[in-house]
Design a protein around this motif. Structure first.
Motif, PDB file in Angstrom:
ATOM      1  N   GLU A 131      -1.926   2.832   7.736  1.00 34.39           N
ATOM      2  CA  GLU A 131      -0.867   3.484   8.386  1.00 34.39           C
ATOM      3  C   GLU A 131      -1.252   4.956   7.750  1.00 34.39           C
TER       4      GLU A 131
ATOM      5  N   ARG B 195       0.785   8.653   7.605  1.00 37.64           N
ATOM      6  CA  ARG B 195       2.016   9.441   7.838  1.00 37.64           C
ATOM      7  C   ARG B 195       1.867  10.988   7.441  1.00 37.64           C
TER       8      ARG B 195
ATOM      9  N   THR C 219       1.090   9.595  12.035  1.00 36.86           N
ATOM     10  CA  THR C 219       2.266   9.885  12.647  1.00 36.86           C
ATOM     11  C   THR C 219       2.699  11.129  11.979  1.00 36.86           C
TER      12      THR C 219
ATOM     13  N   PHE D 110       9.626  10.412   6.994  1.00 35.18           N
ATOM     14  CA  PHE D 110      10.230   9.321   7.235  1.00 35.18           C
ATOM     15  C   PHE D 110      12.127   9.536   7.392  1.00 35.18           C
TER      16      PHE D 110
END
Length: 254
Positions: A39, A41, A56, A60
């Protein structure tokens, strides 16, 4: 084509916090590694460069959002490969992961070190630059837009801040101007630019790596002094890797 398999129960789940050039290479290597569920980020999209795997952007939403994501996705390890000067993100990530007992690697390229012919003065804060650079000097500010207002101490000098994108507002203090330029820059390009602008001083973050090095090579060749903004302190109690191989070795050891 990038492999993007769905996580399996026996996959090692790795959360990669990207933002540096090193994060791009590491993401590519991990995406093709069997047994890894990755994942990625990013605090924001990397300007001018597409990330090599699905990522992404947007962060957060603070520490609470970071904790909520960890609780939901349940990674087996976290790799912080953000920019060397992403001090707040690095500190938060280290504090939370240490508290939770979650394995964490800080992946950051080696800083630059001065060599023969370099005229560098290390500073630990932007405000220290005013004590080095005389009034009336032309200053090339290679530190980026973030934190630019802290260089307001350089009023009384001509300050030129290079940007990759058009500025979204006026310069934050008198005597400053933005310079829109798109990399890559060669040493010859930088020398011509500094000559044209009649630059007297450079102020640079010690980002390390080859991509931003030509401005320092140009400064050395031209005998220009450099105020080098030191990196934030490394988080304590966290594993560290400077190279892709070191980072992959750490992953293998999981």
């Amino acid at each position: 084509m990038v492999r993007c398999d769905m996580p399996r129960d026996h996959d090692t789940r790795i959360l990669l916090l990207g933002g540096s050039g090193e994060s791009r290479a590491l993401a590519q290597a991990l995406a093709w590694r069997d047994g890894i569920a990755l994942e990625v980020r990013l605090a924001r999209a990397m300007r001018g460069r597409a990330f090599p795997v699905p990522a992404t952007a947007g962060g957060f939403g603070g520490e609470a959002g970071f904790r909520a994501f960890l609780d939901q996705w349940k990674p087996d390890a976290v790799i912080d490969a953000t920019h060397p000067y992403a001090e707040a993100i690095t500190a938060r990530t280290a504090a939370v992961c240490i508290e939770l007992g979650l394995p964490l690697l800080h992946h950051e390229r080696a800083p630059w070190v001065p060599g023969p012919g370099d005229d560098w003065a290390e500073i630990t804060s932007p405000e220290e630059s005013a004590g080095l650079i005389p009034e009336g000097a032309c200053v090339f500010l290679g530190t980026g837009r973030a934190g630019l207002e802290r260089f307001a101490c350089l009023e009384g000098r001509r300050v030129i801040c290079r940007q990759l994108d058009a500025a979204d507002g006026p310069f934050p203090f008198e005597g400053g101007e933005f310079l829109l330029s798109v990399p890559p820059f060669t040493m010859a390009d930088e020398m011509k630019l500094f000559q044209r602008l009649e630059v007297d001083w450079l102020v640079v973050k010690n980002a390390g790596g080859a991509g931003a090095r030509p401005k320092l090579d140009a400064a050395r060749a031209m005998g220009l002094p450099v105020a080098m903004l030191a990196r934030p302190p490394e988080p304590e109690g966290v594993a560290r890797a400077e190279t892709l191989q070191q980072a992959m070795d750490w992953v293998e050891a999981l």
